[in-house]
Design a protein around this motif. Structure first.
Motif, PDB file in Angstrom:
ATOM      1  N   GLU A 195       0.822  -1.224   0.000  1.00 37.36           N
ATOM      2  CA  GLU A 195       0.000   0.000   0.000  1.00 37.36           C
ATOM      3  C   GLU A 195       0.849   1.264   0.000  1.00 37.36           C
ATOM      4  O   GLU A 195       0.372   2.345  -0.371  1.00 37.36           O
ATOM      5  CB  GLU A 195      -0.923  -0.002   1.205  1.00 37.36           C
ATOM      6  CG  GLU A 195      -0.206  -0.077   2.534  1.00 37.36           C
ATOM      7  CD  GLU A 195      -1.189  -0.051   3.702  1.00 37.36           C
ATOM      8  OE1 GLU A 195      -2.142   0.752   3.641  1.00 37.36           O
ATOM      9  OE2 GLU A 195      -1.005  -0.842   4.642  1.00 37.36           O
ATOM     10  N   PRO A 220      -7.049   0.081  -4.497  1.00 41.51           N
ATOM     11  CA  PRO A 220      -8.438  -0.022  -4.046  1.00 41.51           C
ATOM     12  C   PRO A 220      -8.507  -0.679  -2.675  1.00 41.51           C
ATOM     13  O   PRO A 220      -7.620  -1.451  -2.290  1.00 41.51           O
ATOM     14  CB  PRO A 220      -9.098  -0.910  -5.126  1.00 41.51           C
ATOM     15  CG  PRO A 220      -8.188  -0.817  -6.304  1.00 41.51           C
ATOM     16  CD  PRO A 220      -6.811  -0.607  -5.769  1.00 41.51           C
ATOM     17  N   PRO A 221      -9.529  -0.407  -1.901  1.00 44.06           N
ATOM     18  CA  PRO A 221      -9.636  -0.978  -0.546  1.00 44.06           C
ATOM     19  C   PRO A 221      -9.634  -2.510  -0.547  1.00 44.06           C
ATOM     20  O   PRO A 221      -9.029  -3.124   0.336  1.00 44.06           O
ATOM     21  CB  PRO A 221     -10.956  -0.409  -0.026  1.00 44.06           C
ATOM     22  CG  PRO A 221     -11.167   0.837  -0.809  1.00 44.06           C
ATOM     23  CD  PRO A 221     -10.594   0.587  -2.166  1.00 44.06           C
ATOM     24  N   ASP A 222     -10.309  -3.115  -1.522  1.00 39.75           N
ATOM     25  CA  ASP A 222     -10.343  -4.579  -1.524  1.00 39.75           C
ATOM     26  C   ASP A 222      -8.977  -5.164  -1.828  1.00 39.75           C
ATOM     27  O   ASP A 222      -8.586  -6.212  -1.287  1.00 39.75           O
ATOM     28  CB  ASP A 222     -11.387  -5.080  -2.527  1.00 39.75           C
ATOM     29  CG  ASP A 222     -11.123  -4.541  -3.930  1.00 39.75           C
ATOM     30  OD1 ASP A 222     -10.379  -3.536  -4.050  1.00 39.75           O
ATOM     31  OD2 ASP A 222     -11.647  -5.128  -4.899  1.00 39.75           O
ATOM     32  N   VAL A 223      -8.187  -4.482  -2.683  1.00 37.62           N
ATOM     33  CA  VAL A 223      -6.831  -4.954  -2.977  1.00 37.62           C
ATOM     34  C   VAL A 223      -5.942  -4.785  -1.754  1.00 37.62           C
ATOM     35  O   VAL A 223      -5.133  -5.652  -1.413  1.00 37.62           O
ATOM     36  CB  VAL A 223      -6.244  -4.209  -4.192  1.00 37.62           C
ATOM     37  CG1 VAL A 223      -4.800  -4.647  -4.430  1.00 37.62           C
ATOM     38  CG2 VAL A 223      -7.088  -4.475  -5.438  1.00 37.62           C
ATOM     39  N   ARG A 224      -6.099  -3.614  -1.056  1.00 38.98           N
ATOM     40  CA  ARG A 224      -5.311  -3.396   0.166  1.00 38.98           C
ATOM     41  C   ARG A 224      -5.635  -4.468   1.219  1.00 38.98           C
ATOM     42  O   ARG A 224      -4.749  -4.982   1.894  1.00 38.98           O
ATOM     43  CB  ARG A 224      -5.608  -1.998   0.712  1.00 38.98           C
ATOM     44  CG  ARG A 224      -4.727  -1.627   1.903  1.00 38.98           C
ATOM     45  CD  ARG A 224      -5.025  -0.226   2.397  1.00 38.98           C
ATOM     46  NE  ARG A 224      -4.653   0.784   1.409  1.00 38.98           N
ATOM     47  CZ  ARG A 224      -5.511   1.495   0.677  1.00 38.98           C
ATOM     48  NH1 ARG A 224      -6.825   1.301   0.835  1.00 38.98           N
ATOM     49  NH2 ARG A 224      -5.097   2.379  -0.196  1.00 38.98           N
ATOM     50  N   GLU A 225      -6.917  -4.805   1.320  1.00 39.40           N
ATOM     51  CA  GLU A 225      -7.318  -5.848   2.271  1.00 39.40           C
ATOM     52  C   GLU A 225      -6.747  -7.213   1.872  1.00 39.40           C
ATOM     53  O   GLU A 225      -6.357  -8.008   2.725  1.00 39.40           O
ATOM     54  CB  GLU A 225      -8.839  -5.919   2.342  1.00 39.40           C
ATOM     55  CG  GLU A 225      -9.351  -6.935   3.350  1.00 39.40           C
ATOM     56  CD  GLU A 225     -10.873  -6.968   3.374  1.00 39.40           C
ATOM     57  OE1 GLU A 225     -11.408  -7.856   4.062  1.00 39.40           O
ATOM     58  OE2 GLU A 225     -11.510  -6.108   2.720  1.00 39.40           O
ATOM     59  N   GLU A 226      -6.673  -7.452   0.581  1.00 33.48           N
ATOM     60  CA  GLU A 226      -6.106  -8.724   0.109  1.00 33.48           C
ATOM     61  C   GLU A 226      -4.629  -8.832   0.461  1.00 33.48           C
ATOM     62  O   GLU A 226      -4.159  -9.870   0.925  1.00 33.48           O
ATOM     63  CB  GLU A 226      -6.293  -8.833  -1.409  1.00 33.48           C
ATOM     64  CG  GLU A 226      -5.833 -10.162  -1.995  1.00 33.48           C
ATOM     65  CD  GLU A 226      -6.731 -11.296  -1.592  1.00 33.48           C
ATOM     66  OE1 GLU A 226      -6.271 -12.453  -1.661  1.00 33.48           O
ATOM     67  OE2 GLU A 226      -7.898 -11.054  -1.192  1.00 33.48           O
ATOM     68  N   THR A 248      -3.143  -7.331   2.928  1.00 36.53           N
ATOM     69  CA  THR A 248      -3.083  -7.509   4.387  1.00 36.53           C
ATOM     70  C   THR A 248      -3.344  -8.958   4.775  1.00 36.53           C
ATOM     71  O   THR A 248      -2.682  -9.518   5.655  1.00 36.53           O
ATOM     72  CB  THR A 248      -4.106  -6.593   5.066  1.00 36.53           C
ATOM     73  OG1 THR A 248      -3.851  -5.229   4.706  1.00 36.53           O
ATOM     74  CG2 THR A 248      -4.030  -6.731   6.581  1.00 36.53           C
ATOM     75  N   SER A 249      -4.296  -9.585   4.092  1.00 38.86           N
ATOM     76  CA  SER A 249      -4.589 -10.993   4.362  1.00 38.86           C
ATOM     77  C   SER A 249      -3.413 -11.878   3.981  1.00 38.86           C
ATOM     78  O   SER A 249      -3.066 -12.833   4.690  1.00 38.86           O
ATOM     79  CB  SER A 249      -5.839 -11.408   3.597  1.00 38.86           C
ATOM     80  OG  SER A 249      -6.071 -12.797   3.723  1.00 38.86           O
ATOM     81  N   ARG A 270     -10.487 -16.110   1.355  1.00 40.31           N
ATOM     82  CA  ARG A 270      -9.885 -14.855   0.912  1.00 40.31           C
ATOM     83  C   ARG A 270      -9.003 -15.040  -0.304  1.00 40.31           C
ATOM     84  O   ARG A 270      -8.732 -14.100  -1.038  1.00 40.31           O
ATOM     85  CB  ARG A 270      -9.063 -14.249   2.061  1.00 40.31           C
ATOM     86  CG  ARG A 270      -9.905 -13.659   3.177  1.00 40.31           C
ATOM     87  CD  ARG A 270      -9.067 -12.780   4.089  1.00 40.31           C
ATOM     88  NE  ARG A 270      -7.998 -13.515   4.732  1.00 40.31           N
ATOM     89  CZ  ARG A 270      -8.099 -14.080   5.934  1.00 40.31           C
ATOM     90  NH1 ARG A 270      -9.251 -13.983   6.598  1.00 40.31           N
ATOM     91  NH2 ARG A 270      -7.087 -14.721   6.456  1.00 40.31           N
TER      92      ARG A 270
END
Length: 430
Positions: free
Chosen positions: A227, A234-240, A242-243, A289
């Motif tokens: 990030e 995008p938020p979903d990519v950032r969350e991915e 992080t996962s 995920r």
């Protein structure tokens, strides 16, 4: 029947590796018995002038117990010693020449020496000392009633008996020392082999850490810094990302715990809590995920730690196989505890497919089920071509140790099914 066989005494030299050595005591005893029996009768009657009936009875009592001495030398000594003393007293009733040995004739001394040899090879030191003291006491006591006076020759049995007992005991103790050294050498060899195995395991563990830990660390760092390095994620990519970083860190921690176990260190690897049924949900979430549609039916039963760990590893390996060989396939994971009554006339259950072990038809059992459908894009092919097959081997081994059954195999629609049933007792869960 077993207790009687355990109490049965072993023959002298029965533990020898060579057959002729094991038969040697029986051969010596038989030769002495056959040779001394007629010779004793002849010497006592012809030389000493003893009555034939008494001489025959003494010969039998002094010679035949030598066969018993191969198995029970102390009992044979009671008979022969009593017969020798009785023979010496019987000779006092006859007039024999002064040149003849008394209280024990030469044939009696030969048989007694053979008996002392058997005693020395079997009995402990204390018993041997008592035997020699009894022999010396009888010899000295009979000397007070010697018909022709006491000489050094009358103590011949005491001297020869003591020397024989001493030499035989020394031979026996030497053999015992050698046997114990051989046993210790065998134990040491096994320990060296075990130490070599542990060293090899530690070396493999170090190599595993050096090879895998570096790449996992790189993945973690890249996912954590994505990030900051990439603009406008995008938020979903950032969350991915992080996962991905969290999964990589968890894998590193679990690998380090395994490394501690392989190295047999007093580290936290063996003391760290092992994953169980409560961690399967996290495992399913991590898989979801990664883009795998997974449906999960949890189980909140309190089962033993070993069974919980086995269930976790089975689900883990099954989901890994789905990701590798059927990416994107819909998957269903179910963990449940069921209690069933045994059917009349039913025996032990035998799972279908690749069964490992057996589970009773009745009683409680933990059922682990992982079923996936065909991949949505078969043209893309699996992420991995082929495989080692170690995963299924590990599953079967875990289920076998738990005494359960494992069914694995393809489904008609192109999917795959893994079903493990692990037995429980009433006290294993609440």
């Amino acid at each position: 029947m077993t207790s009687v066989e355990e109490e049965r005494p072993r023959a002298l030299l029965a533990g020898a590796s060579r057959r002729w050595v094991r038969l040697l005591p029986w051969g010596v005893a038989f030769v002495l018995c056959v040779a001394l029996l007629p010779t004793t009768i002849q010497v006592l009657t012809a030389d000493y002038g003893l009555n034939g009936g008494i001489a025959s009875a003494l010969a039998v009592a002094q010679a035949t117990p030598l066969l018993l001495a191969v198995v029970r030398p102390l009992r044979a000594w009671y008979v022969i010693f009593t017969a020798d003393v009785a023979g010496a007293l019987a000779l006092l009733t006859v007039d024999f020449e002064e040149r003849l040995l008394w209280p024990f004739p030469p044939v009696g001394i030969v048989g007694y020496i053979g008996l002392c040899l058997a005693l020395g090879l079997r009995e402990p030191r204390r018993t041997l000392l008592l035997v020699w003291l009894a022999t010396a006491g009888a010899n000295v006591g009979l000397g007070f009633v010697a018909p022709h006076g006491t000489t050094a020759v009358t103590l011949l049995l005491t001297i020869l008996g003591g020397v024989t007992l001493l030499l035989a005991a020394a031979l026996r103790e030497r053999y015992e020392v050698q046997r114990r050294l051989a046993e210790q050498e065998t134990i040491n060899e096994a320990e060296r082999g075990r130490r070599t195995l542990l060293e090899e395991r530690a070396r493999i563990a170090r190599e595993l850490h050096d090879v895998v830990a570096h790449h996992m660390s790189v993945i973690t760092v890249q996912a954590d810094t994505a990030e900051y390095r990439l603009d406008e994620l995008p938020p979903d990519v950032r969350e991915e990302f992080t996962s991905i970083a969290a999964t990589a860190r968890e894998s590193l921690g679990e690998m380090r715990r395994l490394l501690g176990v392989l190295r047999s260190e007093e580290a936290h690897g063996e003391l760290a809590p092992q994953p169980g049924l409560t961690r399967i949900g996290q495992l399913v979430e991590a898989t979801a995920r990664a883009g795998m549609p997974v449906e999960f039916t949890p189980c909140d039963a309190d089962v033993p730690e070993a069974l919980g760990l086995s269930a976790y590893r089975i689900v883990q390996e099954a989901l890994a196989n789905v990701v590798r060989h059927a990416p994107g396939a819909p998957t269903r994971v179910s963990v449940s505890v069921s209690v069933s009554e045994p059917e009349p006339g039913s025996g032990s259950g035998s799972g279908s497919g690749s069964g490992s072990g057996s589970v009773a038809e009745g009683g409680a059992r933990l059922t682990v089920l992982v079923v996936n459908g065909p991949p949505p894009e078969p043209a893309a092919g699996p992420l991995e071509e082929g495989g080692t097959g170690h995963g299924l081997v590990g599953m079967r081994e875990r289920v076998r140790l738990a005494g359960g059954t494992l069914d694995v195999g393809p489904l008609p629609d192109g999917g795959f099914r893994v079903a493990a049933r692990l037995p429980l007792t009433e006290k294993d869960f609440t």
